[in-house]
Write an enzyme that holds these catalytic residues in place. Sequence first.
Site, short mmCIF file in Angstrom:
data_model
loop_
_atom_site.label_atom_id
_atom_site.label_comp_id
_atom_site.label_asym_id
_atom_site.label_seq_id
_atom_site.Cartn_x
_atom_site.Cartn_y
_atom_site.Cartn_z
N CYS A 1 0.81 -1.22 0.00
CA CYS A 1 0.00 0.00 0.00
C CYS A 1 0.84 1.26 0.00
CB CYS A 1 -0.94 0.00 1.21
SG CYS A 1 -2.17 -1.34 1.16
N GLY A 2 2.09 1.16 0.40
CA GLY A 2 2.97 2.33 0.40
C GLY A 2 3.54 2.66 -0.97
#
Length: 353
Positions: A139-140
């Site tokens: 998700c980063g």
Amino acid sequence: MPSLAAISTIDFPFKTNQQDVKEYAKGLFAVSFPAVERMLGAFDNTEIVTRNLCKSLDYYSDVHTFQEQNLEYIRLALEYSVKAIEKCISSAQINKDDITDIIFISTTGLATPSMDALIINKMRLNQHVNRMSIFGLGCGGGVSGYAKACTVAKANPEAVVLLVAVELCSLTFLRDDFSKSNFIGSSLFSDGVAACLVMGDNRINKAKHQIKFVGNESKLYFDSQEIMGWNFTDNGFKVLFSSGIPAIIAQNVHNDVSSFLAKYQLKISDIKNFIFHPGGKKVLAAYEEALGVEGDFLKTTRTVMNNYGNMSSSTVLYVLEQFFTHDFEDGYGLMMSMGPGFSCEIVLLQMKK
């Protein structure tokens, strides 16, 4: 300062109502997962209304080998990457040969040659494009990828950097995995493809808005490897995420953001636009509580989550696209996402209509 020239996202033809996914999951899990009835509320608790899915629901009822799923990932990633890139090129009013660099971000499929090479070949881009393919940021990855695109453009004022983020999370679904984590994952994760063009200072940016890169920061939290990620099994990617993620965010995000902004003589109150990755309802609540910003400052982030689900790294670029094509306040913008590691990625933007 490097600037955003264009951004595009994909709505898949199989975008599906969350309640339909809920009923479908109930049927899939009921026989072998006794707790299914008690846990169905997880689908409602997400507050997701529709899910962006790259396949029809029928696809997920069958057991697929990792090889089958990965081949489908490569096929669809290439097809929809090209569509998103073509939209970007048209919007930015450039020639495809102008692209100097390509950065490809993903965590949900594998390819060697890497997807950026397949894209260059398929689109007949300049054979001398500088390539960077990054796997595993989860998700980063959207914020990290955007920071890397801007860093490249900052180093080369003539650069036209193409960033592509592809996450086909649904293709990692393990039909015969009846664990709680797989069930929760089936209530939250979706598929997304986003592309954007970042230009160096010497390039003419014809975008109607000016969104310029100021700076970025990454942070890795020590001894937090088990918080989020994949367990790689014989059958494929098995999702791993901890219920403690919101607590980690609540404990750290205020200090992380404040210390980052202080480097630019700014405070949280100076930020007008919050472009955050929506990890889920509880994650958004943790951001809101920790940052203490007045008003519904995560409205756009929440809207993207409600309409698409959690599309891992690509999600924050869907949020950025909403700001870019719709509305924002003149002033500073902050992009932020958390990912495996456990890690935090932040980008500071200057935004002007």
